[in-house]
Design a protein around this motif. Structure first.
Motif, PDB file in Angstrom:
ATOM      1  N   TRP B 267       0.822  -1.206   0.000  1.00 16.89           N
ATOM      2  CA  TRP B 267       0.000   0.000   0.000  1.00 16.89           C
ATOM      3  C   TRP B 267       0.859   1.261   0.000  1.00 16.89           C
ATOM      4  N   ARG B 268       1.904   1.259   0.798  1.00 19.21           N
ATOM      5  CA  ARG B 268       2.772   2.436   0.846  1.00 19.21           C
ATOM      6  C   ARG B 268       3.409   2.676  -0.532  1.00 19.21           C
ATOM      7  N   GLY B 269       3.861   1.616  -1.173  1.00 18.84           N
ATOM      8  CA  GLY B 269       4.482   1.748  -2.497  1.00 18.84           C
ATOM      9  C   GLY B 269       3.473   2.229  -3.525  1.00 18.84           C
ATOM     10  N   TYR B 270       2.283   1.654  -3.459  1.00 16.79           N
ATOM     11  CA  TYR B 270       1.226   2.027  -4.392  1.00 16.79           C
ATOM     12  C   TYR B 270       0.905   3.518  -4.269  1.00 16.79           C
ATOM     13  N   ASP B 323      -8.713  -2.113  -3.563  1.00 13.93           N
ATOM     14  CA  ASP B 323      -8.814  -0.653  -3.568  1.00 13.93           C
ATOM     15  C   ASP B 323      -7.806  -0.047  -4.549  1.00 13.93           C
ATOM     16  N   ALA B 324      -6.670  -0.697  -4.690  1.00 16.83           N
ATOM     17  CA  ALA B 324      -5.679  -0.216  -5.660  1.00 16.83           C
ATOM     18  C   ALA B 324      -6.239  -0.342  -7.077  1.00 16.83           C
ATOM     19  N   CYS B 402       0.814   8.279   4.627  1.00 14.59           N
ATOM     20  CA  CYS B 402       1.475   8.444   3.324  1.00 14.59           C
ATOM     21  C   CYS B 402       1.864   9.904   3.090  1.00 14.59           C
ATOM     22  N   GLN B 403       1.304  10.818   3.893  1.00  8.64           N
ATOM     23  CA  GLN B 403       1.613  12.249   3.828  1.00  8.64           C
ATOM     24  C   GLN B 403       1.130  12.934   2.553  1.00  8.64           C
ATOM     25  N   ILE B 404       0.323  12.235   1.771  1.00  6.98           N
ATOM     26  CA  ILE B 404      -0.257  12.838   0.569  1.00  6.98           C
ATOM     27  C   ILE B 404      -1.466  13.663   1.008  1.00  6.98           C
ATOM     28  N   PRO B 405      -1.682  14.847   0.412  1.00  8.81           N
ATOM     29  CA  PRO B 405      -2.922  15.557   0.714  1.00  8.81           C
ATOM     30  C   PRO B 405      -4.115  14.602   0.562  1.00  8.81           C
ATOM     31  N   MET B 406      -5.155  14.848   1.310  1.00 14.50           N
ATOM     32  CA  MET B 406      -6.301  13.921   1.346  1.00 14.50           C
ATOM     33  C   MET B 406      -7.098  14.044   0.048  1.00 14.50           C
ATOM     34  N   LEU B 407      -6.508  13.608  -1.047  1.00 18.59           N
ATOM     35  CA  LEU B 407      -7.091  13.820  -2.364  1.00 18.59           C
ATOM     36  C   LEU B 407      -7.815  12.584  -2.887  1.00 18.59           C
ATOM     37  N   PHE B 408      -7.643  11.453  -2.214  1.00 17.27           N
ATOM     38  CA  PHE B 408      -8.216  10.216  -2.748  1.00 17.27           C
ATOM     39  C   PHE B 408      -9.679  10.100  -2.346  1.00 17.27           C
ATOM     40  N   THR B 409     -10.467   9.510  -3.249  1.00 21.94           N
ATOM     41  CA  THR B 409     -11.899   9.401  -3.003  1.00 21.94           C
ATOM     42  C   THR B 409     -12.250   8.003  -2.512  1.00 21.94           C
ATOM     43  N   GLU B 410     -13.459   7.889  -2.000  1.00 23.52           N
ATOM     44  CA  GLU B 410     -13.956   6.604  -1.494  1.00 23.52           C
ATOM     45  C   GLU B 410     -13.908   5.547  -2.593  1.00 23.52           C
ATOM     46  N   SER B 433      -7.219   6.498   3.741  1.00 23.91           N
ATOM     47  CA  SER B 433      -7.716   5.181   3.334  1.00 23.91           C
ATOM     48  C   SER B 433      -7.725   4.254   4.551  1.00 23.91           C
ATOM     49  N   ASP B 434      -8.454   3.153   4.408  1.00 22.58           N
ATOM     50  CA  ASP B 434      -8.440   2.128   5.464  1.00 22.58           C
ATOM     51  C   ASP B 434      -7.032   1.591   5.688  1.00 22.58           C
ATOM     52  N   HIS B 435      -6.266   1.547   4.602  1.00 24.65           N
ATOM     53  CA  HIS B 435      -4.972   0.868   4.696  1.00 24.65           C
ATOM     54  C   HIS B 435      -3.928   1.743   5.385  1.00 24.65           C
ATOM     55  N   CYS B 436      -3.927   3.052   5.091  1.00 27.94           N
ATOM     56  CA  CYS B 436      -3.019   3.933   5.824  1.00 27.94           C
ATOM     57  C   CYS B 436      -3.420   3.962   7.305  1.00 27.94           C
ATOM     58  N   LYS B 437      -4.737   3.896   7.576  1.00 25.69           N
ATOM     59  CA  LYS B 437      -5.201   3.881   8.965  1.00 25.69           C
ATOM     60  C   LYS B 437      -4.700   2.620   9.681  1.00 25.69           C
ATOM     61  N   GLU B 438      -4.780   1.498   9.002  1.00 24.33           N
ATOM     62  CA  GLU B 438      -4.339   0.252   9.635  1.00 24.33           C
ATOM     63  C   GLU B 438      -2.828   0.257   9.889  1.00 24.33           C
ATOM     64  N   ILE B 439      -2.086   0.847   8.968  1.00 26.35           N
ATOM     65  CA  ILE B 439      -0.630   0.948   9.158  1.00 26.35           C
ATOM     66  C   ILE B 439      -0.338   1.747  10.428  1.00 26.35           C
ATOM     67  N   PHE B 440      -1.074   2.841  10.613  1.00 27.82           N
ATOM     68  CA  PHE B 440      -0.907   3.655  11.818  1.00 27.82           C
ATOM     69  C   PHE B 440      -1.260   2.844  13.060  1.00 27.82           C
ATOM     70  N   GLU B 441      -2.388   2.175  13.006  1.00 29.72           N
ATOM     71  CA  GLU B 441      -2.864   1.481  14.212  1.00 29.72           C
ATOM     72  C   GLU B 441      -1.966   0.318  14.607  1.00 29.72           C
ATOM     73  N   ASN B 442      -1.242  -0.239  13.640  1.00 25.17           N
ATOM     74  CA  ASN B 442      -0.287  -1.289  13.977  1.00 25.17           C
ATOM     75  C   ASN B 442       0.945  -0.744  14.693  1.00 25.17           C
ATOM     76  N   GLU B 443       1.305   0.488  14.442  1.00 30.33           N
ATOM     77  CA  GLU B 443       2.510   1.067  15.051  1.00 30.33           C
ATOM     78  C   GLU B 443       2.317   2.555  15.337  1.00 30.33           C
ATOM     79  N   PRO B 444       1.348   2.892  16.173  1.00 31.12           N
ATOM     80  CA  PRO B 444       1.068   4.329  16.376  1.00 31.12           C
ATOM     81  C   PRO B 444       2.273   5.089  16.931  1.00 31.12           C
TER      82      PRO B 444
END
Lengths: 118, 516
Positions: B267-270, B323-324, B402-410, B433-444
């Motif tokens: 997800w991070r690479g994508y 989602d990708a 991912c530090q990208i502006p919140m430009l992605f849509t549902e 996204s759900d995936h960036c959120k999960e990455i955070f929650e695994n290692e806040p």
């Protein structure tokens, strides 16, 4: 799940409220994605909510041809994705908005450039 | 010296130059010499099971790379001496080169550091030697890219402070934080992130578009370093797949750990590749293929085959996979719009595509372009012609991971921004996204330290020393550009009317026409 590390791992959070001149507020205009992303602005907690609309939003969104058409009495708000009913006379803080809260406004009848949600 | 040396075969030489160079330490216990070898939970029972299919050894490496580089520099010299930059399709193309030197080349240098570090910390000699060679490859790539692109830096804006920008400019925090996340992980996660997820799964989506884009647009210098790097890349991809299989075969307990890393790093690479999608669809005057087509070939088809193959180890497709796929009709357009919005703060140019280019995009994106993206581009053009070019002047909200502006849509709804959030230790954190959120929650504990450019600006950390923000008439954005060393009006803003545009037209005119 905590981070795996060879030693105790604890570092201060970088974006706590004490580090900013005023708490941050995120704000987005639904179905107007010409503005590529929601915005991030520092907002004094004492600012009346109505001043947010009259003094701050025009500078951010005024470029859009829909902005001047907004009927603010019909606008609906979301906070963290849930319905939110701000009291215009009360301050941002009295409306329960804290550091890094996110609000969105939806303008019925206005759907962006040629209805494209832009 | 008068010695009779028996020439070793490839296999023997490989054994001598890898396994033969290691030993069990006696002055200090092995776990003190290799302090990072076990803490991630990966269990390795037999390091000798690591096999490098290329069996490359250092002596062969130097010889081979030396020859390649001689040829590369001959081509770069010829390109420079013959003013090769005049042969490109259009000065707009140079912005793809800017994106590369600003956002990709510094990753090569990070990869050099990363592989040097993990090469030190793995216990097995075979893997250590493979990492050492990749570390050298990466610093060579950084150097050859810098040299190949230096010719453009002489004639065009937007390249003169690329490393300085990498550490400061808002959008470059996307690739930077991606790689720093990997560099600050343990050695096995690093290998999964860079060797497997980035090099093996996604690298074709980075290199093929840039290099074929260069070839289509007359940029011989970039094509040549692409070719030179290609044989290294195939070695890197092999290291990536071998590393994954090695971990999975060593112990079944490794499987869930590796799976979580694959979920995270795919997800991070994508997300980082969003920049490549934008480059392909908007920055190449002569198009190669659309991002959607490239994604379908190099992402979907290759990825499906790969994860079918890995299923026998108990590995499934990454969580963000569907989602990708959903994003392929949208992310390039959404990203270009972001740079069009914030082009005052980015050291390259944006523009509205020509009518012919808009038609190309309509044809390549029948499910999305006319409905969601074309109307605003045409509106921008109208406004620009009327002297009212749109620049978004308020800073955007960023995704914490991912530090990208919140430009992605549902997923499934391109009319609504995807907002996700979580509470941690009394503060809110937001994600795209759900995936960036999960990455955070695994290692806040890790991501609460994110250096988010927008927040850093508001904290007052992005002004030059001595700047006084309380002075009357203080313009914070201009002070930030000054801190960036961004030359306002030359490095940034619309291509239309830019110095790059004017210079290129004048020089090409001189090359093609007689002057009186």
């Amino acid at each position: 799940m905590p981070v795996k590390a060879v030693k105790p791992y604890s570092f201060p959070a970088k974006d706590t409220v004490d580090k900013f001149p005023a708490p941050l507020l995120y704000i987005g205009w639904d179905e107007h994605l010409m503005f590529c992303a929601p915005h991030c602005i520092p907002v004094p907690p004492t600012l009346p909510f109505k001043a947010l609309i009259s003094d701050i939003l025009p500078g951010i969104y005024g470029y859009h041809p829909d902005f001047s058409q907004i009927d603010w009495s019909r606008v609906t708000w979301l906070k963290s994705g849930k319905p939110f009913h701000p009291d215009m006379e009360k301050s941002v803080a009295e409306n329960g908005l804290k550091h890094k809260d996110v609000i969105r406004f939806c303008t019925p009848g206005l759907r962006g450039i040629k209805g494209s949600c832009s | 010296m008068d010695t009779q040396v028996k020439k070793l075969g490839l296999k023997e030489r490989y054994a001598a130059m890898t396994r033969g160079l290691g030993w069990e330490t006696t002055y200090q216990p092995m776990e003190k010499v290799y302090p990072y070898a076990t803490y991630e939970g990966i269990k390795i029972h037999d390091w000798d099971k690591w096999v490098d299919p290329f069996r490359m050894t250092m002596d062969a490496y130097w010889k081979y790379q030396g020859e390649k580089e001689k040829k590369l520099y001959a081509v770069i010299d010829a390109f420079q001496q013959n003013n090769g930059f005049l042969g490109i399709t259009d000065a707009r193309y140079v912005n793809a080169v800017k994106l590369f030197i600003q956002g990709v080349s510094p990753l090569e240098y990070y990869a050099h550091r990363g592989f040097a570090q993990v090469g030190r910390h793995f216990v097995g000699e075979g893997l250590r030697v493979a990492c050492q060679m990749q570390s050298l490859d990466e610093i060579r790539h950084y150097q050859t890219q810098t040299h190949a692109i230096s010719t453009y830096n002489k004639y065009f804006n937007g390249m003169h402070h690329s490393l300085h920008w990498f550490d400061r400019v808002w959008y470059l925090s996307v690739p930077k934080s991606f790689f720093e996340d990997a560099l600050t992980a343990g050695p096995f996660e690093y290998l999964t992130s860079i060797s497997f997820s980035f090099e093996y799964v996604l690298t074709n989506l980075l290199f093929v578009p840039f290099m074929s884009g260069a070839a289509y647009n007359g940029d011989l210098a970039t094509v040549t370093f692409g070719f030179s790097a290609q044989s290294d890349e195939s070695r890197h991809m092999t290291l990536g797949i071998e590393a994954i299989k090695f971990m999975l075969e060593q112990d079944p307990d490794n499987v869930p750990i590796v799976q979580r890393w694959i979920d995270k790093w795919f997800w991070r690479g994508y997300r980082v590749l969003t920049l490549v999608g934008m480059m392909m669809d908007y920055m190449l005057p002569k198009r190669v293929m659309s991002w959607r087509e490239a994604w379908e070939i190099y992402g979907e088809q290759n990825g499906r085959a790969l994860f079918r193959d890995l299923a026998r180890y108990g590995i499934r497709e990454p969580k963000g996979w569907l989602d990708a796929i959903d994003g392929k009709d949208h992310i390039s357009h959404q990203a270009w719009n972001t740079f069009y919005n914030y082009n005052a703060a980015a050291p390259f140019h944006t523009w509205v595509p020509t009518d012919e280019e808009l038609d190309w995009l309509s044809a390549k994106y029948p499910n999305s372009f006319d409905q969601y993206y074309r109307p605003r581009l045409e509106f921008y053009r109208e406004q620009h012609r009327a002297g009212n070019r749109f620049y978004n002047k308020t800073l955007p909200m960023l995704c914490t991971v991912c530090q990208i502006p919140m430009l992605f849509t549902e997923p499934g709804d391109p009319t609504t921004i995807c907002y996700r959030e979580t509470d941690y230790q009394g503060d809110k954190y937001h994600f795209c996204s759900d995936h960036c959120k999960e990455i955070f929650e695994n290692e806040p504990e890790k991501y609460v330290q994110s250096w988010l450019p927008v927040h850093q600006i508001y904290q007052g950390n992005c002004f030059k020393p001595g700047v006084d923000p309380t002075q009357p008439g203080f313009d914070p954005l201009m002070a930030v550009f000054d801190y960036y060393d961004l030359d306002f009006g030359r490095d940034n803003l619309d291509f239309e009317g830019s110095e790059d545009q004017k210079h290129f037209a004048a020089w090409r005119g001189q090359a093609l026409q007689n002057t009186v």
